[in-house]
Design a protein around this motif. Structure first.
Motif, PDB file in Angstrom:
ATOM      1  N   SER A 272       0.603  -1.325  -0.015  1.00  0.00           N
ATOM      2  CA  SER A 272       0.046  -0.253  -0.057  1.00  0.00           C
ATOM      3  C   SER A 272       0.861   1.343   0.001  1.00  0.00           C
ATOM      4  CB  SER A 272      -1.074   0.064   1.306  1.00  0.00           C
ATOM      5  OG  SER A 272      -1.605   1.256   1.343  1.00  0.00           O
ATOM      6  N   GLY A 273       2.027   1.140   0.707  1.00  0.00           N
ATOM      7  CA  GLY A 273       2.869   2.385   0.612  1.00  0.00           C
ATOM      8  C   GLY A 273       3.450   2.730  -0.469  1.00  0.00           C
ATOM      9  N   ARG A 275       2.372   1.922  -3.516  1.00  0.00           N
ATOM     10  CA  ARG A 275       1.352   2.330  -4.377  1.00  0.00           C
ATOM     11  C   ARG A 275       1.020   3.816  -4.136  1.00  0.00           C
ATOM     12  NH1 ARG A 275      -1.489  -2.422  -3.584  1.00  0.00           N
ATOM     13  NH2 ARG A 275      -2.876  -1.429  -2.072  1.00  0.00           N
ATOM     14  N   LYS A 276       0.825   4.153  -3.128  1.00  0.00           N
ATOM     15  CA  LYS A 276       0.779   5.603  -2.695  1.00  0.00           C
ATOM     16  C   LYS A 276       1.880   6.416  -3.184  1.00  0.00           C
ATOM     17  CE  LYS A 276      -2.390   4.974   1.215  1.00  0.00           C
ATOM     18  NZ  LYS A 276      -2.521   5.119   2.867  1.00  0.00           N
ATOM     19  N   SER A 277       3.037   6.073  -2.946  1.00  0.00           N
ATOM     20  CA  SER A 277       4.332   6.828  -3.332  1.00  0.00           C
ATOM     21  C   SER A 277       4.332   7.103  -4.785  1.00  0.00           C
ATOM     22  CB  SER A 277       5.416   5.946  -2.623  1.00  0.00           C
ATOM     23  OG  SER A 277       6.698   6.690  -3.394  1.00  0.00           O
ATOM     24  N   LEU A 279       1.775   6.652  -6.935  1.00  0.00           N
ATOM     25  CA  LEU A 279       0.756   7.664  -7.247  1.00  0.00           C
ATOM     26  C   LEU A 279       0.858   9.020  -7.025  1.00  0.00           C
ATOM     27  CD1 LEU A 279      -2.475   5.407  -6.469  1.00  0.00           C
ATOM     28  CD2 LEU A 279      -1.795   6.066  -8.799  1.00  0.00           C
ATOM     29  N   SER A 280       1.583   9.226  -5.832  1.00  0.00           N
ATOM     30  CA  SER A 280       1.951  10.668  -5.654  1.00  0.00           C
ATOM     31  C   SER A 280       2.779  11.193  -6.674  1.00  0.00           C
ATOM     32  CB  SER A 280       2.747  10.649  -4.016  1.00  0.00           C
ATOM     33  OG  SER A 280       3.112  12.077  -3.917  1.00  0.00           O
ATOM     34  N   GLU A 283       0.543  12.084  -9.485  1.00  0.00           N
ATOM     35  CA  GLU A 283      -0.297  13.248  -9.061  1.00  0.00           C
ATOM     36  C   GLU A 283       0.347  14.556  -8.889  1.00  0.00           C
ATOM     37  OE1 GLU A 283      -2.655  11.905  -5.716  1.00  0.00           O
ATOM     38  OE2 GLU A 283      -3.766  10.391  -6.915  1.00  0.00           O
ATOM     39  N   TYR A 300     -10.723   5.661  -8.405  1.00  0.00           N
ATOM     40  CA  TYR A 300      -9.644   6.412  -8.535  1.00  0.00           C
ATOM     41  C   TYR A 300      -9.901   7.648  -9.295  1.00  0.00           C
ATOM     42  CZ  TYR A 300      -4.878   8.480  -9.163  1.00  0.00           C
ATOM     43  OH  TYR A 300      -4.012   9.369  -9.477  1.00  0.00           O
TER      44      TYR A 300
END
Length: 557
Positions: A272-273, A275-277, A279-280, A283, A300
């Protein structure tokens, strides 16, 4: 707060179906305002002071979102929450997490419920949801079950017929595009020499065999063609790419990077971490392209995304709609001041849009808003009652042929741009007679759209409301956002276009503040004077916002 007229129609049809059948499913895609509509349905069912409702979700953020918006739509109804942290049934409307409520020790705590609302209702056939639904009906056999979803088809192919006997209404994606609540897709179907092979790929229970798809599409020559066509048609756009397998996605991501285009890879095997990184990075603009495998299909939304690349087929039209929907949301100009978005480029290198039909050619009855019951038909497979416009049964997945659809009354209807000026809850005034500055007023808020250098700008403000830029781009999108601003900040008491006082002459106080040249306009109405004064009192701030936005977009271009 008020609903859009199309939202109100779905609510009316849902209530009618609940009263007739005891259960119903309603469908609204990205941008339709599902939370607002389910809140309105629940509020209407809680007219009796002892009635209770439960709104069931599967994610914490949905529980919180539903709780907040329900309060705005129904400010007089008490609420409570039942999740991992809080476990209360004290409110007349309780917002519950299915993972918590479906446990044995919590099922027994469910009181007599009159209405169970299932958000993201395509999950309703899953075991946890069924446990809750069955318990609610055990406690109260007369309980109503209401489901809302954007995508009724489940990935495992399991239908929803065992929970819902009918579909009350379906807002089509084309309606939201026509009304300006989503940007239109511009679809390009590109044959890279693989369409014949892809048409022969076998289907599994859930979808096409993605390993076969990978063996066909995951080739250097094809990846090079993807980059070439993307550069020609979508260069500079934030892009989401949908691939068949992790190996396929990895190859495509490497191809973008090798071509000098910043790209990141997202798939379910990442933490999860991580993926967030990644996606950041996307974005923040550090990466222009995000390549994924079945992770970003649902839920999303990064609104600056204005290109979707399809490198996989889909046996369900709802999955195709989900993928393309990731690029259709309009952009908030305050959050993204330099992003100009008027459409979404869809590059289909497979057969998805050929199989299901181009989304912008969707045929539907409700593109022209009509009141009353939705025309319906029976599904020949599961015998559910569904809207006449359905091309795929939302409850079992049965697909009607184009000939069967055309054989009905649909052939007399085509999707046309919806005239929001007529459909709006509010009366819109052309301030100066040139159709380049329009405003509408309520008791608290005002909204306006203004043309400058060929680009439209929506601005909203009001009493105790900061004047702000709402949208920049096409006229329809700006009108939709300004109209939503008024709906969000006004009530039905201030919106009726047929009120007698609207057409009465201006008051003496209005005449005092009007410019001298307008005081001689004997055809001026009290409402027109109100709109003109709202513009005059806020002219400098409107001009500042519109000029600043126009400058920002010219610099970005």
């Amino acid at each position: 707060m008020m609903l859009r007229p199309r939202q109100s129609l779905l609510v009316e049809r849902s209530l009618a179906a609940l009263n007739q059948h005891g259960n119903t499913l309603s469908i609204g895609p990205t941008g339709s305002g599902k939370t607002i509509m389910l809140s309105a349905v629940a509020g209407s069912m809680l007219v009796e002071p002892v009635a209770k409702a439960c709104i069931l979700t599967h994610r914490d953020e949905l529980t919180q979102q539903n709780h907040v918006k329900f309060g705005r739509v129904n400010p007089g109804i008490s609420t409570s929450i039942f999740d991992a942290k809080e476990k209360s049934w004290s409110g007349r409307a309780t917002f519950a997490m299915v993972q918590t409520l479906s446990r044995d020790d919590h099922l027994d705590s469910i009181p007599g419920i009159d209405l169970l609302v299932v958000d993201e209702a395509h999950h309703a056939a899953a075991p946890g949801y069924r446990r809750v639904i069955d318990q609610v009906l055990t406690r109260n056999p007369k309980a109503h079950i209401f489901g809302v979803t954007a995508t009724p088809s489940r990935g495992d192919g399991k239908g929803l017929r065992e929970v819902f006997s009918n579909v009350a209404d379906q807002i089509m994606l084309g309606e939201l595009i026509a009304s300006g609540h989503l940007v239109p897709p511009r679809t390009f179907v590109i044959d890279v020499g693989a369409q014949n092979e892809l048409s022969c790929v076998r289907r599994t229970a859930a979808d096409f065999d993605m390993n076969e798809v990978e063996s066909i599409l995951n080739k250097t020559l094809i990846n090079d063609q993807v980059i070439k066509h993307w550069r020609e048609k979508a260069h500079g756009r934030q892009t989401i790419v949908f691939c068949s397998t992790v190996a396929h996605a990895d190859s495509v991501c490497q191809a973008f990077v090798k071509a000098g285009i910043t790209a990141v890879l997202i798939h379910g095997e990442l933490s999860s971490g991580e993926r967030k990184s990644r996606l950041s990075e996307y974005e923040s603009g550090c990466a222009q392209v995000v390549v994924n495998v079945a992770v970003l299909t649902e839920g999303y939304d990064f609104t600056p995304t204005s290109c979707v690349v399809l490198l996989r087929p889909s046996s369900h039209k709802s999955t195709l709609t989900q993928m393309i929907g990731r690029g259709l949301r309009t952009v908030d100009p305050v959050e993204f001041p330099n992003v100009a978005k008027t459409d979404c480029i869809v590059l289909d290198f497979g057969t998805a849009t050929l199989m299901h039909g181009s989304l912008e050619q969707e045929v539907n009855l409700d593109g022209q808003l009509c009141n009353g019951e939705a025309p319906t038909k029976d599904c020949p497979s599961c015998h559910a009652i569904v809207p006449l416009a359905c091309s795929e049964c939302p409850l079992c997945g049965f697909v009607w042929t184009q000939e069967e659809i055309a054989s009905g009354v649909l052939d007399d209807f085509v999707m046309t741009e919806i005239d929001l000026l007529k459909r709006s809850n509010f009366l819109w005034c052309d301030l100066f007679g040139y159709d380049d500055a329009l405003m509408a007023n309520g008791f608290t808020a005002w909204g306006g759209v203004f043309l400058m250098n060929g680009r439209w700008h929506a601005v909203g403000g009001g009493k105790n409301l900061q004047t702000r830029l709402l949208a920049v781009g096409d006229r329809t999108v700006c009108l939709a956002r300004a109209d939503d601003w008024l709906n969000e900040n006004e009530s039905a008491d201030s919106a009726h276009k047929t009120r007698r006082w609207l057409s009465q002459p201006p008051t003496e106080k209005q005449m005092l503040y009007l410019p001298p040249e307008l005081r001689c306009d004997f055809g001026l109405t009290r409402y027109q004077a109100s709109a003109l004064l709202s513009f005059q009192f806020n002219r400098s701030e409107i001009r500042r916002l519109v000029t600043s936005a126009n400058d920002n977009y010219q610099e970005a271009a």
